[in-house]
Design an enzyme around this catalytic site. Structure first.
Site, PDB file in Angstrom:
ATOM      1  N   ASP A   1       4.637 -15.458   5.975  1.00 28.64           N
ATOM      2  CA  ASP A   1       4.371 -15.922   7.065  1.00 28.64           C
ATOM      3  C   ASP A   1       4.011 -14.878   8.128  1.00 28.64           C
ATOM      4  O   ASP A   1       4.557 -14.841   9.220  1.00 28.64           O
ATOM      5  CB  ASP A   1       5.255 -17.107   7.524  1.00 28.64           C
ATOM      6  CG  ASP A   1       5.764 -17.961   6.492  1.00 28.64           C
ATOM      7  OD1 ASP A   1       5.016 -18.343   5.699  1.00 28.64           O
ATOM      8  OD2 ASP A   1       6.843 -18.353   6.647  1.00 28.64           O
TER       9      ASP A   1
ATOM     10  N   GLN B   1      -1.565 -25.709   6.435  1.00 21.55           N
ATOM     11  CA  GLN B   1      -1.208 -25.751   4.845  1.00 21.55           C
ATOM     12  C   GLN B   1      -1.675 -27.099   4.420  1.00 21.55           C
ATOM     13  O   GLN B   1      -1.227 -28.348   5.089  1.00 21.55           O
ATOM     14  CB  GLN B   1       0.441 -25.517   4.918  1.00 21.55           C
ATOM     15  CG  GLN B   1       0.666 -24.123   5.196  1.00 21.55           C
ATOM     16  CD  GLN B   1       0.298 -23.182   4.082  1.00 21.55           C
ATOM     17  OE1 GLN B   1       1.159 -23.065   2.936  1.00 21.55           O
ATOM     18  NE2 GLN B   1      -0.547 -22.593   4.203  1.00 21.55           N
TER      19      GLN B   1
ATOM     20  N   LEU C   1       0.097 -32.406   4.540  1.00 16.78           N
ATOM     21  CA  LEU C   1      -0.191 -31.165   5.479  1.00 16.78           C
ATOM     22  C   LEU C   1       1.442 -30.649   5.957  1.00 16.78           C
ATOM     23  O   LEU C   1       2.346 -31.456   6.019  1.00 16.78           O
ATOM     24  CB  LEU C   1      -0.862 -31.758   6.873  1.00 16.78           C
ATOM     25  CG  LEU C   1      -0.874 -31.062   8.006  1.00 16.78           C
ATOM     26  CD1 LEU C   1      -2.230 -31.422   9.008  1.00 16.78           C
ATOM     27  CD2 LEU C   1       0.427 -31.148   8.874  1.00 16.78           C
ATOM     28  N   ASN C   2       1.415 -29.402   6.175  1.00 15.52           N
ATOM     29  CA  ASN C   2       2.711 -28.803   6.818  1.00 15.52           C
ATOM     30  C   ASN C   2       2.092 -27.673   7.732  1.00 15.52           C
ATOM     31  O   ASN C   2       1.556 -27.957   8.539  1.00 15.52           O
ATOM     32  CB  ASN C   2       3.704 -28.404   5.742  1.00 15.52           C
ATOM     33  CG  ASN C   2       3.434 -27.320   4.595  1.00 15.52           C
ATOM     34  OD1 ASN C   2       2.464 -27.597   3.785  1.00 15.52           O
ATOM     35  ND2 ASN C   2       3.891 -26.340   4.639  1.00 15.52           N
ATOM     36  N   ASP C   3       2.630 -26.416   7.427  1.00 16.97           N
ATOM     37  CA  ASP C   3       2.746 -25.630   8.639  1.00 16.97           C
ATOM     38  C   ASP C   3       1.329 -25.298   9.233  1.00 16.97           C
ATOM     39  O   ASP C   3       0.235 -25.317   8.740  1.00 16.97           O
ATOM     40  CB  ASP C   3       3.142 -24.146   8.319  1.00 16.97           C
ATOM     41  CG  ASP C   3       4.529 -24.177   7.478  1.00 16.97           C
ATOM     42  OD1 ASP C   3       5.075 -25.165   7.659  1.00 16.97           O
ATOM     43  OD2 ASP C   3       4.867 -23.157   7.147  1.00 16.97           O
TER      44      ASP C   3
ATOM     45  N   TYR D   1      -0.161 -19.251   1.278  1.00 20.11           N
ATOM     46  CA  TYR D   1       0.986 -19.847   2.319  1.00 20.11           C
ATOM     47  C   TYR D   1       0.652 -19.354   3.731  1.00 20.11           C
ATOM     48  O   TYR D   1      -0.538 -18.869   3.982  1.00 20.11           O
ATOM     49  CB  TYR D   1       2.027 -19.121   1.989  1.00 20.11           C
ATOM     50  CG  TYR D   1       3.095 -20.015   0.680  1.00 20.11           C
ATOM     51  CD1 TYR D   1       2.141 -20.946  -0.104  1.00 20.11           C
ATOM     52  CD2 TYR D   1       4.344 -19.713   0.401  1.00 20.11           C
ATOM     53  CE1 TYR D   1       2.803 -21.422  -0.996  1.00 20.11           C
ATOM     54  CE2 TYR D   1       4.859 -20.406  -0.607  1.00 20.11           C
ATOM     55  CZ  TYR D   1       4.126 -21.534  -1.204  1.00 20.11           C
ATOM     56  OH  TYR D   1       4.900 -21.951  -2.083  1.00 20.11           O
TER      57      TYR D   1
END
Length: 482
Positions: free
Chosen positions: A162, A59, A41-43, A102
Site C-alpha cells: 500500500d 480495488q 469493491l474495497n480500498d 493491490y
C-alpha cells in the site's frame, strides 16, 4: 491471440454485462455513493486531482463478491458529486502482480500521473511475495506499467504493501504499511530523487518505534500528510483488542498527529484516534486539491467481517465508498466534514425551526425517505437523552449524563440482534446526517466525530422520528437528495 491483460479485461467486462440487470435490480443499490458495477469493491486507490479532474481508483474483484486477484477500477469526477466510470486501469496480468494489483497511490509530476501499487504474488503453497510497481499515465485514461521499483527489504515479512507517495522539498517520499519479522505492524519510509530508485529510511511508527510498545500485527494503507502545520499519519492497524467502547470492529482505521523530521527520520506523534466510530469504515486515502483542501475517501466496508451476510450479494455486488470529506485540524484532533460540493445533491427541502421534542416520538413533514440529508441544530445545551429513530432500523442516541453518543442498528446477519457503537461526546451541538438506500453517515458537531455504517431496512420503511426524555428545543432541516 489476445495477451493476458486483454483477456482479463474482456472477462471482467463480460461479468459487468452479464449481471448488469441483476445488479441494477437491487433495491439496496446506493443513489449517490461510488459502487462497483459488479463484484467486490474495497480500498480506495490513487485518489488525486489531475489536470482539474478528480480520479478515484479502487480495488475490484469483478468475478466474485469475495476477495481475490484484484484489478484497479477507475472513476473520475469534476465536482466530487457526479462520478463517471471508466475502463479498467490495471489488471493482474504480469509476473509481479499475477495474484492482484493491490492498493497504492497517485502523484502528479511534470504533467504526468504516476501510480504506485503493490503487486501481489503467491506460489502453489500460498507463500506470498510483494513488489512495489510504478505506472505512468499522460492523460489519466491510459496506463503503462513501468515495472518494479522496490523489492521487499529483508527486515519485513511479505505483508508489505500500500505505497503512498508525495514530494517534500527536493525528494519524493513513500510510506508503506508493513509487518516486521517479529509480526508487529509498522509504517516504513523511503526516499527517492527520481521516483524509480528508492532508499530505505526505516520505520517511522509502529511497535517498538516511538510511543507504541505493541499496536497490532500489521499496518495497512498508511497516508502521511501535512494538515494545518502538523504531520498526520493515517493508517489501518490490524490486531487491536477492544478497549472499552473503542476498537470494537474487527479492524480499525485512525490516525496520529505529530511532526516528522525528514533529516533525522524521526516522527514524534501523539496517541492513536479512530477516524470513524461506526461499523464500516476502513483503508481511507487522502489527496490535496487545487483549492488547498485535504480530502479523504474511505471504504464503506471492512475486510473479512461478515462479508458473506450482506444482502447485496444475491445481486452480485458488495461494498461502496464513503462520501468525500474535507479534513481540518482543530485542537490537535482531525475533524471531517462532507465536501461543500455535496450540497449540489440537494433537491426540495424543508425547515422546522425551534421545535420542541418530548417523550412522544415525533415525525416532521418532509423529514422522511431513504435518500436524504438531515441537519439538526440544538438551540440550548442538551440536558436530556435524545433519540433519532431511522427507518425502523437504526437509532442515533445522545445521553448527556454519560456524555455518550451511540449509533445502533439491527444486524444484517440475523435481522434481529441490535448492534451498538459509541463515542465520548462532551456536548451535542449539531448533527448532519446523510441517508442513502443502504447506508448512513453521521457528522457530529461540524465533524468532531463521525459514524459510518451500512443499514438494510425494509425498502418500504422510510419514516424518521425524534424524541427526548425531557423537553429539548432544536431546528431540523431536510433535503431530498438526487
Amino acid at each position: 491471440m489476445p495477451d493476458l491483460d486483454q483477456q482479463l479485461r474482456s472477462q471482467a467486462y463480460e461479468e459487468v454485462e452479464k449481471y448488469k440487470k441483476v445488479v441494477q435490480a437491487d433495491p439496496y443499490r446506493l443513489a449517490y455513493h461510488v459502487m462497483p458495477p459488479v463484484g467486490l469493491l474495497n480500498d480506495p486507490n490513487g485518489f488525486i486531482q489531475f489536470k482539474g479532474v478528480y480520479h478515484l481508483f479502487y480495488q475490484w474483484n469483478p468475478f466474485k463478491t469475495e476477495h481475490g486477484a484484484k484489478f484497479w477500477g477507475h472513476y473520475s469526477s469534476k465536482d466530487l458529486v457526479n462520478w463517471e466510470h471508466h475502463d479498467i486501469a490495471l489488471a493482474p496480468s504480469d509476473w509481479f502482480d499475477k495474484n492482484g494489483c493491490y492498493s497504492g497511490s497517485a502523484i502528479e509530476h511534470d504533467g504526468t500521473m504516476y501510480l504506485f501499487y503493490t503487486g501481489n504474488v503467491k506460489d502453489e503453497n500460498n507463500n506470498r511475495e510483494s513488489y512495489q510497481v510504478m505506472v505512468e499515465s499522460k492523460d489519466g485514461q491510459h496506463f503503462e506499467k513501468k515495472g518494479v521499483v522496490l523489492r521487499l527489504p529483508k527486515e519485513y515479512t511479505p505483508h508489505f504493501r500500500d505505497p503512498k507517495v508525495w514530494k517534500h522539498g527536493e525528494y519524493f517520499y513513500m510510506v508503506i504499511g508493513a509487518q516486521s519479522k517479529d509480526e508487529t505492524g509498522k509504517a516504513v519510509l523511503f526516499r527517492s530523487s527520481n521516483l524509480e530508485n528508492w532508499e530505505h529510511l526505516g520505520p517511522i511508527a509502529g511497535a517498538h518505534v516511538g510511543i507504541f510498545e505493541d499496536f497490532g500485527y500489521m499496518w495497512e494503507c498508511p497516508d502521511l500528510f501535512d494538515l494545518d502545520g502538523q504531520d498526520v499519519l493515517v493508517f489501518s492497524p490490524q490486531g487491536l483488542e477492544p478497549s472499552g467502547i473503542y476498537y470494537q470492529n474487527l479492524y480499525q482505521a485512525g490516525y496520529v498527529v505529530g511532526k516528522l523530521d525528514y533529516d533525522s527520520v524521526e516522527y514524534k506523534h501523539g496517541e492513536f484516534i479512530e477516524l470513524d466510530r461506526g461499523f464500516e469504515f476502513y483503508a481511507p486515502q487522502t489527496t490535496v486539491d487545487d483549492k488547498g483542501r485535504r480530502i479523504m475517501i474511505g471504504w464503506l466496508g471492512l475486510p473479512e467481517e461478515r462479508e458473506d451476510a450482506h444482502p447485496t450479494i444475491e445481486h452480485k455486488w458488495i461494498h461502496a465508498m464513503t462520501l468525500p470529506r474535507e479534513l481540518k485540524l482543530v485542537d490537535g484532533k482531525v475533524y471531517q466534514l462532507p465536501v461543500e460540493e455535496l450540497k449540489e445533491l440537494r433537491g426540495e427541502g424543508v425547515k422546522h425551526e425551534a421545535v420542541e421534542l418530548g417523550n412522544k416520538a415525533q415525525a416532521f413533514k418532509g423529514v422522511e425517505g431513504d435518500v436524504l440529508e438531515i441537519n439538526l441544530e440544538t438551540l440550548e445545551t442538551i440536558t436530556n437523552a435524545m433519540t433519532i429513530h431511522i427507518r425502523n432500523h437504526a437509532n442515533l442516541v445522545y445521553n448527556p449524563t454519560d456524555k455518550l453518543f451511540k449509533l445502533d442498528r439491527i444486524s444484517y446477519v440475523d435481522g434481529e440482534t441490535v448492534e451498538e457503537r459509541f463515542c465520548h461526546l462532551h456536548q451535542l451541538k449539531s448533527l448532519r446526517i446523510f441517508i442513502d438506500t443502504s447506508s448512513i453517515e453521521v457528522f457530529i458537531n461540524e465533524g468532531e466525530e463521525v459514524f459510518t455504517a451500512r443499514i438494510y431496512p425494509d425498502v418500504e420503511e422510510k419514516g424518521i422520528s425524534f424524541a427526548a426524555e425531557g423537553t429539548e428545543k432544536v431546528t431540523i432541516e431536510a433535503w431530498e437528495l438526487r
